[in-house]
Write a protein that holds these residues in place. Structure first.
Motif, PDB file in Angstrom:
ATOM      1  N   ILE A   1      -5.979  -8.445   5.376  1.00  0.00           N
ATOM      2  CA  ILE A   1      -5.968  -6.985   5.518  1.00  0.00           C
ATOM      3  C   ILE A   1      -6.083  -6.625   6.998  1.00  0.00           C
TER       4      ILE A   1
ATOM      5  N   LEU B   1      -3.454  -4.711  -6.001  1.00  0.00           N
ATOM      6  CA  LEU B   1      -3.777  -6.148  -5.940  1.00  0.00           C
ATOM      7  C   LEU B   1      -3.498  -6.778  -7.299  1.00  0.00           C
TER       8      LEU B   1
ATOM      9  N   ILE C   1     -12.403  -3.619  -3.042  1.00  0.00           N
ATOM     10  CA  ILE C   1     -11.573  -4.734  -2.551  1.00  0.00           C
ATOM     11  C   ILE C   1     -12.474  -5.968  -2.380  1.00  0.00           C
TER      12      ILE C   1
ATOM     13  N   LEU D   1      -5.455  -0.008   0.716  1.00  0.00           N
ATOM     14  CA  LEU D   1      -5.232  -1.037  -0.293  1.00  0.00           C
ATOM     15  C   LEU D   1      -6.072  -0.693  -1.525  1.00  0.00           C
ATOM     16  N   THR D   2      -5.468  -0.845  -2.714  1.00  0.00           N
ATOM     17  CA  THR D   2      -6.222  -0.550  -3.941  1.00  0.00           C
ATOM     18  C   THR D   2      -6.254  -1.790  -4.840  1.00  0.00           C
ATOM     19  N   VAL D   3      -7.271  -1.819  -5.716  1.00  0.00           N
ATOM     20  CA  VAL D   3      -7.389  -2.927  -6.674  1.00  0.00           C
ATOM     21  C   VAL D   3      -6.196  -2.909  -7.640  1.00  0.00           C
TER      22      VAL D   3
ATOM     23  N   THR E   1       0.884  -1.167   0.000  1.00  0.00           N
ATOM     24  CA  THR E   1       0.000   0.000   0.000  1.00  0.00           C
ATOM     25  C   THR E   1       0.921   1.216   0.000  1.00  0.00           C
TER      26      THR E   1
END
Ligand code: PLP
Length: 394
Positions: free
Chosen positions: A168, A155, A187, A150-152, A142
């Motif tokens: 998380i 990911l 998410i 947290l971002t897509v 992150t």
């Protein structure tokens, strides 16, 4: 003859935080901003309940899953506070700290070779826990530019679509970041689309500031059935040494965790279960007072770091801030010299994994007077080196 140790254990080093604090313990003038535990004592009502249970000789094992009354109280509490519905019979497991719940979840869910995506920077126990369970860690960074949410995109970039499990932790240790419902929605959609089991460590759920209530990812549509939530009494109720936590999840997952728990722990310690029951019944005001104190300290520490020229992301949860060390230093060098020269201990961010380089974890679970003195010492440390960077007002 020497005892041959397991490869899994040998592959995990000692905790980076501990190593650092051994240095700090050698001196008696150190102000520690490194501890991850409240400086408050457990509220009196909870302590009294524990004492009374001992006086009454209530010292036998409880049910494997924890005292029924406590599970019922947890069930009511998480519904009231976080809109989470879990039945006391099969969906709640009382554990020896959230730590035990984390370990049980890895062992119950992860098969050798499974990939566990871990949003980092993160609490130091997840990676070893995955390795002990035979899994492989996939780090998902992150970024400060995303306020450590947290971002897509991250990911996807990390390849988490092929992972089996996602871990998380919000409010986050070490960054103090939180994620709102709007931040969690994508998410959750990613987890549903790629069939990920989510382990959500919400031990700091009570500690949010600026009117931002905690949202559990398990309360989002279609997430309850694929999520195990960890929580406990260590942080909000200042009960670290009493070692009591719990896991919430679908009956099969909690049942599997209980299968390990009943062979390895039997039941969580009994006396703390009485303290916890009272904590949920009557200590809401104590929790609010502690949260108010943390918030005052948080605002002080954030403004002071900025004043002395250290950029500091606006942490809105837990009891940590995550300032950047001035350029030209690694976090480890900065933390070590600060400790040696000024007797202020903070943890170099690197021990918390990807995305943490160049940062310090500073805990404000320390009295305001000590925080003031610590920040004065950090200012003196910077001045001595002429390292005061211009304040960035942008
Ligand atoms: N999870 C996180 C994110 C933590 O920061 C900690 C303790 O620092 C724990 C779990 C462990 O909590 P417990 O004392 O309930 O085992």
């Amino acid at each position: 003859m020497t005892i041959e140790l397991s490869d899994r254990v040998e592959s995990v080093g000692p905790s980076g935080i501990r190593r650092f604090f051994e240095i700090a313990e050698e001196r008696d003038d150190v102000i520690s901003l490194g501890v991850g535990e409240p400086d408050f004592s457990t509220p009196w009502a909870a302590r009294d309940a524990a004492i009374a249970s001992l006086e009454q000789g209530k010292t036998s094992y409880t049910a494997n899953r924890g005292k029924r009354e406590l599970r019922e109280a947890i069930s009511r509490y998480v519904e009231d506070r976080f809109d989470l519905e879990y039945g006391a019979d099969e969906e709640i497991l009382v554990t020896a700290g959230a730590s035990e719940a984390v370990d049980l979840a890895f062992r119950a869910i992860v098969d050798p070779g499974d990939t566990v995506a871990v949003a980092q920077p993160s609490y130091i126990s997840y990676e070893p826990g995955v390795i002990f369970a035979g899994g492989e860690v996939l780090s998902v960074p992150t970024r400060e530019t995303d306020d450590f949410r947290l971002t897509v995109e991250e990911l996807e970039r990390a390849g988490a679509a092929d992972a089996d499990v996602l871990v998380i932790c919000y409010p986050n240790n070490p960054t103090g970041a939180i994620m709102t419902r709007a931040d969690l929605e994508p998410i959750a959609a990613f987890a549903r689309e790629h069939d990920l089991t989510v382990l959500s460590d919400e031990i700091y759920a009570e500690l949010t500031y600026d009117d931002t209530d905690h949202t559990s990812i398990a309360s989002l549509k279609g997430m309850r059935e694929r999520t195990v939530v960890f929580n406990g009494f260590s942080k909000a109720h200042a009960m670290t040494g009493l070692r009591l936590g719990y896991a919430l999840g679908p009956a099969e997952a909690i049942g599997a965790m209980n299968r390990i728990h009943q062979y390895t722990m039997l039941s969580a310690p009994t006396t703390p279960q009485y303290a916890a029951l009272e904590a949920l019944d009557s200590c809401e005001d104590d929790v609010r007072k502690m949260v108010d104190q943390y918030d005052r300290r948080r605002r002080f520490v954030l403004s002071r770091f900025r004043e002395i020229g250290m950029a500091c992301f606006e942490a809105k949860g837990a009891f940590y801030v995550f300032p950047e060390v001035p350029s030209g230093w690694t976090a480890e060098e900065f933390a070590e010299e600060l400790l040696h020269e000024q007797g202020v201990a903070a943890v170099p961010g690197d021990v918390f994994g990807d995305g943490a380089e160049g940062h310090l974890r500073v805990s404000y679970a320390t009295g305001l007077e000590d925080l003031k003195e610590a920040l004065n010492r950090i200012e003196a440390f910077l001045e001595e080196r002429n390292e005061v960077a211009p304040i960035d007002d942008s």
